[in-house]
Design an enzyme around this catalytic site. Structure first.
Site, mmCIF file in Angstrom:
data_model
loop_
_atom_site.group_PDB
_atom_site.id
_atom_site.type_symbol
_atom_site.label_atom_id
_atom_site.label_comp_id
_atom_site.label_asym_id
_atom_site.label_seq_id
_atom_site.Cartn_x
_atom_site.Cartn_y
_atom_site.Cartn_z
ATOM 1 N N ASP A 88 0.818 -1.211 0.000
ATOM 2 C CA ASP A 88 0.000 0.000 0.000
ATOM 3 C C ASP A 88 0.852 1.261 0.000
ATOM 4 O O ASP A 88 0.635 2.172 -0.800
ATOM 5 C CB ASP A 88 -0.924 0.029 1.229
ATOM 6 N N ASP A 126 0.220 -0.571 5.927
ATOM 7 C CA ASP A 126 -0.879 -1.342 5.345
ATOM 8 C C ASP A 126 -2.191 -0.754 5.841
ATOM 9 O O ASP A 126 -2.466 -0.765 7.053
ATOM 10 C CB ASP A 126 -0.750 -2.817 5.759
ATOM 11 N N LYS A 178 -6.122 -0.851 6.253
ATOM 12 C CA LYS A 178 -7.197 -1.837 6.277
ATOM 13 C C LYS A 178 -8.516 -1.177 6.669
ATOM 14 O O LYS A 178 -8.535 -0.168 7.385
ATOM 15 C CB LYS A 178 -6.886 -2.955 7.283
#
Length: 341
Positions: free
Chosen positions: A238, A251, A253
């Site tokens: 990412d 990351d 989420k």
């Protein structure tokens, strides 16, 4: 058993002429006298020293109403604590990968290049080839327990929504995640459209991570492919940026349920360290990363939970990732042997 003990104690209290003298061998004392003359007691031959702890625990409940908590305490006293999960197998606790490889690359500098801050973040496209992706490795090596809970959740959702409803639900979740990452890319990229950034700020997910974005700077890569040139796996990360002045693989989420602890993120830490190790062994990246960050954003705009992974924690998860990668490799070799020519 407890009921029987309580019945005995009630009979003792109701027995006329019952009297127990204080003795040094007993850890408790109780006296009750209804007459002047001491009479023989049928319970005098009971070894009170041996059962003093049990009787003391029973008498301590006298005069108190029973509650769920006190009942649990009694059960624990009589039968021992309740085991809520199976103990891990001994071989799982001590397993070590056969092919160890370091997380950090001694040939790369740990000092970030200051000139990178002013450059455009790397965005290397992912090449589709036979090398397995991080996602595939993790999916193919899930534990039986993970598979069980995933399947149970799926069946529960299908019962509630139906087959078509569940398909629509998963499609919407995927679309929301994609839009969230596109919004983040426009916000974090120096090439992003200012108007588009302002529109994205109205998203609940973006509102959720505002307090995190304040600590993010020096973006080095966005939606960029990585490949571990020695261990032979690929992935699409990412973001690589500085979080509170520490260079991290970040990351992003989304979740419908709160995930306040890193253990709530399941295999996400393994995914992050796999990307960290790949960056450190990918010639396309001149820098090296030591830390990771998992950010869980919420649709209602409530503050996201950041899970920072320092070098020590990354090293612990790296050892677990190597085991999963090794398990995947063995599984693939076994399947290839069994395939007919």
């Amino acid at each position: 058993k407890m009921k029987a003990v309580q019945t005995i104690c009630r009979q003792l209290r109701n027995s006329k002429g019952f009297f127990v003298e204080r003795t040094p061998s007993v850890g408790f004392s109780t006296s009750y006298s209804c007459g002047r003359k001491k009479k023989m007691n049928p319970y005098e031959e009971v070894d009170q020293g041996k059962y003093s702890d049990l009787v003391q625990s029973v008498l301590s409940f006298r005069g108190h109403a029973q509650t769920p908590e006190s009942l649990f305490e009694e059960d624990t006293l009589l039968y021992g604590p309740v085991s809520k999960c199976k103990p891990p197998k001994q071989d799982e606790e001590t397993r070590v990968t056969e092919n160890w490889f370091p997380l950090l690359n001694p040939e790369k500098s740990l000092k970030p290049n200051a000139t990178n801050d002013a450059t455009i973040p790397l965005k290397i496209p992912l090449q589709r080839n036979k090398i397995p992706s991080v996602t595939r490795v993790l999916q193919q090596t899930m534990t039986s327990e993970q598979i069980f809970y995933l399947e149970r959740w799926k069946q529960r959702m299908i019962l509630e929504l139906g087959e078509d409803g569940f398909a629509e639900y998963t499609s919407n979740i995927f679309l929301q995640g994609k839009q969230f990452h596109e919004a983040l890319e426009s916000i974090l990229s120096p090439q992003g459209n200012v108007k588009e950034r302002d529109e994205n700020l109205t998203s609940g997910y973006i509102e959720s991570i505002q307090h995190i974005l304040k600590d993010v700077s020096g973006v080095r890569a966005l939606e960029s492919a990585v490949q571990h040139e020695t261990l032979k796996y690929v992935g699409l990360l990412d973001c690589v940026a500085e979080y509170q002045d520490k260079l991290c693989v970040i990351d992003w989420k989304t979740s419908e349920k709160p995930k306040p602890f890193i253990r709530n993120t399941f295999d996400n830490p393994l995914q992050v360290v796999a990307y960290v190790g790949a960056i450190n062994n990918d010639a396309n990246y001149s820098f090296q990363v030591q830390c990771g960050l998992i950010v869980v954003a919420y649709k209602d705009g409530s503050p996201a939970h950041p899970h920072f992974m320092d070098t020590q924690l990354c090293s612990q998860y790296w050892a677990k990732w190597l085991l999963r990668l090794e398990e995947y490799t063995k599984k693939e070799k076994k399947q290839n042997i069994q395939k007919p020519d």
